[in-house]
Motif scaffolding. Structure first.
Motif, PDB file in Angstrom:
ATOM      1  N   SER A 103       0.835  -1.208   0.000  1.00 24.43           N
ATOM      2  CA  SER A 103       0.000   0.000   0.000  1.00 24.43           C
ATOM      3  C   SER A 103       0.866   1.253   0.000  1.00 24.43           C
ATOM      4  O   SER A 103       0.585   2.224  -0.701  1.00 24.43           O
ATOM      5  CB  SER A 103      -0.922  -0.001   1.223  1.00 24.43           C
ATOM      6  OG  SER A 103      -1.775  -1.123   1.205  1.00 24.43           O
ATOM      7  N   ALA A 104       1.953   1.200   0.790  1.00 21.26           N
ATOM      8  CA  ALA A 104       2.849   2.353   0.841  1.00 21.26           C
ATOM      9  C   ALA A 104       3.514   2.584  -0.502  1.00 21.26           C
ATOM     10  O   ALA A 104       3.679   3.724  -0.951  1.00 21.26           O
ATOM     11  CB  ALA A 104       3.911   2.136   1.924  1.00 21.26           C
ATOM     12  N   ASN A 105       3.906   1.483  -1.172  1.00 16.94           N
ATOM     13  CA  ASN A 105       4.499   1.607  -2.509  1.00 16.94           C
ATOM     14  C   ASN A 105       3.524   2.259  -3.478  1.00 16.94           C
ATOM     15  O   ASN A 105       3.903   3.077  -4.317  1.00 16.94           O
ATOM     16  CB  ASN A 105       4.899   0.223  -3.044  1.00 16.94           C
ATOM     17  CG  ASN A 105       6.261  -0.208  -2.573  1.00 16.94           C
ATOM     18  OD1 ASN A 105       6.998   0.597  -2.009  1.00 16.94           O
ATOM     19  ND2 ASN A 105       6.599  -1.460  -2.785  1.00 16.94           N
ATOM     20  N   TYR A 106       2.232   1.873  -3.372  1.00 17.29           N
ATOM     21  CA  TYR A 106       1.231   2.425  -4.283  1.00 17.29           C
ATOM     22  C   TYR A 106       1.036   3.922  -4.048  1.00 17.29           C
ATOM     23  O   TYR A 106       1.017   4.722  -4.981  1.00 17.29           O
ATOM     24  CB  TYR A 106      -0.098   1.689  -4.101  1.00 17.29           C
ATOM     25  CG  TYR A 106      -1.191   2.195  -4.996  1.00 17.29           C
ATOM     26  CD1 TYR A 106      -1.283   1.765  -6.321  1.00 17.29           C
ATOM     27  CD2 TYR A 106      -2.123   3.122  -4.543  1.00 17.29           C
ATOM     28  CE1 TYR A 106      -2.288   2.238  -7.160  1.00 17.29           C
ATOM     29  CE2 TYR A 106      -3.122   3.602  -5.374  1.00 17.29           C
ATOM     30  CZ  TYR A 106      -3.191   3.146  -6.676  1.00 17.29           C
ATOM     31  OH  TYR A 106      -4.172   3.618  -7.500  1.00 17.29           O
ATOM     32  N   VAL A 107       0.924   4.309  -2.762  1.00 17.16           N
ATOM     33  CA  VAL A 107       0.682   5.722  -2.431  1.00 17.16           C
ATOM     34  C   VAL A 107       1.885   6.576  -2.807  1.00 17.16           C
ATOM     35  O   VAL A 107       1.764   7.601  -3.490  1.00 17.16           O
ATOM     36  CB  VAL A 107       0.359   5.880  -0.929  1.00 17.16           C
ATOM     37  CG1 VAL A 107       0.280   7.361  -0.558  1.00 17.16           C
ATOM     38  CG2 VAL A 107      -0.956   5.179  -0.602  1.00 17.16           C
ATOM     39  N   THR A 108       3.081   6.154  -2.351  1.00 18.38           N
ATOM     40  CA  THR A 108       4.287   6.936  -2.658  1.00 18.38           C
ATOM     41  C   THR A 108       4.571   6.945  -4.147  1.00 18.38           C
ATOM     42  O   THR A 108       5.035   7.948  -4.691  1.00 18.38           O
ATOM     43  CB  THR A 108       5.507   6.390  -1.905  1.00 18.38           C
ATOM     44  OG1 THR A 108       5.672   4.996  -2.215  1.00 18.38           O
ATOM     45  CG2 THR A 108       5.357   6.553  -0.414  1.00 18.38           C
ATOM     46  N   GLY A 109       4.268   5.837  -4.811  1.00 17.59           N
ATOM     47  CA  GLY A 109       4.470   5.790  -6.255  1.00 17.59           C
ATOM     48  C   GLY A 109       3.611   6.800  -6.979  1.00 17.59           C
ATOM     49  O   GLY A 109       4.063   7.473  -7.912  1.00 17.59           O
ATOM     50  N   SER A 138       6.230   0.733 -13.153  1.00 20.00           N
ATOM     51  CA  SER A 138       5.772  -0.577 -13.621  1.00 20.00           C
ATOM     52  C   SER A 138       5.750  -1.515 -12.421  1.00 20.00           C
ATOM     53  O   SER A 138       6.629  -1.435 -11.554  1.00 20.00           O
ATOM     54  CB  SER A 138       6.709  -1.143 -14.688  1.00 20.00           C
ATOM     55  OG  SER A 138       6.761  -0.304 -15.816  1.00 20.00           O
ATOM     56  N   GLY A 139       4.719  -2.384 -12.369  1.00 24.02           N
ATOM     57  CA  GLY A 139       4.592  -3.282 -11.230  1.00 24.02           C
ATOM     58  C   GLY A 139       4.208  -4.686 -11.631  1.00 24.02           C
ATOM     59  O   GLY A 139       4.422  -5.107 -12.768  1.00 24.02           O
ATOM     60  N   SER A 140       3.608  -5.397 -10.686  1.00 24.62           N
ATOM     61  CA  SER A 140       3.282  -6.806 -10.917  1.00 24.62           C
ATOM     62  C   SER A 140       2.293  -6.996 -12.068  1.00 24.62           C
ATOM     63  O   SER A 140       2.326  -8.022 -12.753  1.00 24.62           O
ATOM     64  CB  SER A 140       2.712  -7.422  -9.636  1.00 24.62           C
ATOM     65  OG  SER A 140       1.565  -6.709  -9.198  1.00 24.62           O
ATOM     66  N   LEU A 141       1.413  -6.018 -12.293  1.00 21.55           N
ATOM     67  CA  LEU A 141       0.477  -6.130 -13.424  1.00 21.55           C
ATOM     68  C   LEU A 141       1.200  -6.111 -14.764  1.00 21.55           C
ATOM     69  O   LEU A 141       0.671  -6.594 -15.776  1.00 21.55           O
ATOM     70  CB  LEU A 141      -0.549  -4.994 -13.370  1.00 21.55           C
ATOM     71  CG  LEU A 141      -1.555  -5.036 -12.210  1.00 21.55           C
ATOM     72  CD1 LEU A 141      -2.473  -3.821 -12.270  1.00 21.55           C
ATOM     73  CD2 LEU A 141      -2.374  -6.320 -12.246  1.00 21.55           C
ATOM     74  N   LYS A 188       1.222  -1.463  -9.560  1.00 21.97           N
ATOM     75  CA  LYS A 188       1.573  -0.516 -10.620  1.00 21.97           C
ATOM     76  C   LYS A 188       2.978   0.058 -10.493  1.00 21.97           C
ATOM     77  O   LYS A 188       3.450   0.734 -11.411  1.00 21.97           O
ATOM     78  CB  LYS A 188       0.563   0.631 -10.640  1.00 21.97           C
ATOM     79  CG  LYS A 188      -0.849   0.206 -11.009  1.00 21.97           C
ATOM     80  CD  LYS A 188      -1.836   1.352 -10.863  1.00 21.97           C
ATOM     81  CE  LYS A 188      -1.536   2.510 -11.768  1.00 21.97           C
ATOM     82  NZ  LYS A 188      -2.518   3.595 -11.652  1.00 21.97           N
ATOM     83  N   TYR A 189       3.664  -0.218  -9.385  1.00 22.74           N
ATOM     84  CA  TYR A 189       4.975   0.375  -9.163  1.00 22.74           C
ATOM     85  C   TYR A 189       5.940  -0.665  -8.597  1.00 22.74           C
ATOM     86  O   TYR A 189       5.537  -1.742  -8.149  1.00 22.74           O
ATOM     87  CB  TYR A 189       4.878   1.568  -8.206  1.00 22.74           C
ATOM     88  CG  TYR A 189       3.940   2.646  -8.674  1.00 22.74           C
ATOM     89  CD1 TYR A 189       4.353   3.610  -9.596  1.00 22.74           C
ATOM     90  CD2 TYR A 189       2.622   2.708  -8.212  1.00 22.74           C
ATOM     91  CE1 TYR A 189       3.489   4.594 -10.036  1.00 22.74           C
ATOM     92  CE2 TYR A 189       1.748   3.687  -8.655  1.00 22.74           C
ATOM     93  CZ  TYR A 189       2.189   4.629  -9.564  1.00 22.74           C
ATOM     94  OH  TYR A 189       1.330   5.600 -10.002  1.00 22.74           O
ATOM     95  N   ALA A 190       7.213  -0.311  -8.628  1.00 21.89           N
ATOM     96  CA  ALA A 190       8.236  -1.185  -8.046  1.00 21.89           C
ATOM     97  C   ALA A 190       9.394  -0.328  -7.556  1.00 21.89           C
ATOM     98  O   ALA A 190       9.643   0.763  -8.070  1.00 21.89           O
ATOM     99  CB  ALA A 190       8.729  -2.204  -9.072  1.00 21.89           C
ATOM    100  N   THR A 191      10.091  -0.839  -6.546  1.00 20.30           N
ATOM    101  CA  THR A 191      11.313  -0.184  -6.085  1.00 20.30           C
ATOM    102  C   THR A 191      12.505  -0.995  -6.555  1.00 20.30           C
ATOM    103  O   THR A 191      12.447  -2.225  -6.637  1.00 20.30           O
ATOM    104  CB  THR A 191      11.338  -0.047  -4.551  1.00 20.30           C
ATOM    105  OG1 THR A 191      11.139  -1.334  -3.951  1.00 20.30           O
ATOM    106  CG2 THR A 191      10.266   0.901  -4.070  1.00 20.30           C
ATOM    107  N   VAL A 192      13.579  -0.289  -6.859  1.00 16.99           N
ATOM    108  CA  VAL A 192      14.792  -0.907  -7.403  1.00 16.99           C
ATOM    109  C   VAL A 192      15.955  -0.613  -6.467  1.00 16.99           C
ATOM    110  O   VAL A 192      16.210   0.555  -6.135  1.00 16.99           O
ATOM    111  CB  VAL A 192      15.116  -0.344  -8.804  1.00 16.99           C
ATOM    112  CG1 VAL A 192      16.366  -1.007  -9.373  1.00 16.99           C
ATOM    113  CG2 VAL A 192      13.921  -0.534  -9.737  1.00 16.99           C
TER     114      VAL A 192
END
Length: 273
Positions: free
Chosen positions: A42-48, A125-128, A153-157
């Motif tokens: 959820s945090a990844n989605y919001v911050t993304g 870009s994320g799991s979808l 929808k997002y990812a951290t690298v």
């Protein structure tokens, strides 16, 4: 100050409730892996989402630089097309690094840190989109990092500028291998360690990814040798590598899908048993 005390006294029950609620939620998240993973996603989605909006503004002011990079990349792709002799004997579609396009996910960096010891990027870009943990991330100049966490929808690298990063790499001309790390000091340089002293290395030699990794294909550009240090306590070099990539200015990136990763890992696991 008196007003503050009056406010606290009047709302003491509400404040106590909020404090206890916060403590209970914290304990629940820390003690249950499912809740912890849901909070991180959820945090990844919001911050993304926030990073993407901020990045849209920054991108407007950097259109000239981004267009110049795209033009350079298009020029390299055209050179590959012009030098193609027989299309029936070459892969159907490859990018500038020689990787089939079916194994690549194109994404964009929407947030990037490079001034801490553990630096990360956020991409849109994320799991979808098929992004998974431990996929390699590169751009037209070389390696960028490894996928750490994903949301839909997002990812951290985990950037190559991360003291926890360790990537198999080699000296291109001699094929001598080592481990690529970062000492946390300069955003323009990483270090190649455990290179045997019998290897012939010189300033300016190219460093690329090795063939012992299940994350990156072999021969992806990394940088050039800047300095070579000899450790008198053992028979190995420590090499300072100047990155091809400007890690402070990243735009579009390519995520590499290695379909054989799990098969290789399972085989190696059985061998160790």
């Amino acid at each position: 100050m008196q007003q503050i005390f009056i406010f606290i006294f009047k709302n003491s029950y509400r404040l106590l409730f909020l404090l206890l609620l916060g403590i209970s939620l914290t304990l629940t998240i820390q003690s249950h892996s499912y809740h912890r993973s849901e909070v991180i996603s959820s945090a990844n989605y919001v911050t993304g989402s926030v990073y993407e909006q901020v990045n849209s503004v920054d991108e407007y002011f950097n259109l000239k630089t981004e267009n110049e990079k795209l033009a350079e990349e298009n020029a390299r792709l055209r050179i590959l097309l012009f030098n193609k002799v027989d299309s029936t004997q070459t892969p159907i579609v490859v990018d500038a690094q020689g990787i089939p396009s079916s194994n690549i996910i194109v994404s964009k960096v929407i947030n990037n840190t490079y001034n801490t010891r553990e630096n990360y990027l956020t991409i849109n870009s994320g799991s979808l989109d098929g992004v998974k943990q431990d996929m390699g991330v590169i751009n037209s100049d070389g390696i960028v990092g490894i996928i750490d966490r994903t949301s839909k929808k997002y990812a951290t690298v985990a950037s190559v500028l991360n003291v926890k990063s360790q990537i198999n790499a080699k000296v291109k001309k001699s094929n001598h291998f080592g481990s690529l790390i970062w000492n946390g000091k300069n955003a323009g340089y990483v270090q190649l360690i455990d290179v045997p002293r019998l290897a012939s290395v010189r300033k300016g030699d190219t460093i690329v990814t090795g063939g012992h990794s299940v994350i990156f294909p072999e021969n992806i550009n990394i940088g050039t040798i800047d300095k070579v240090f000899i450790n008198n306590e053992n028979n190995y070099y420590t090499i300072n590598v100047r990155l091809f990539n400007d890690m402070t200015n990243l735009g579009h990136v390519y995520i590499i899908k290695n379909r054989d990763t799990q098969e290789i890992l399972n085989l190696e696991k059985k061998q160790d048993e």
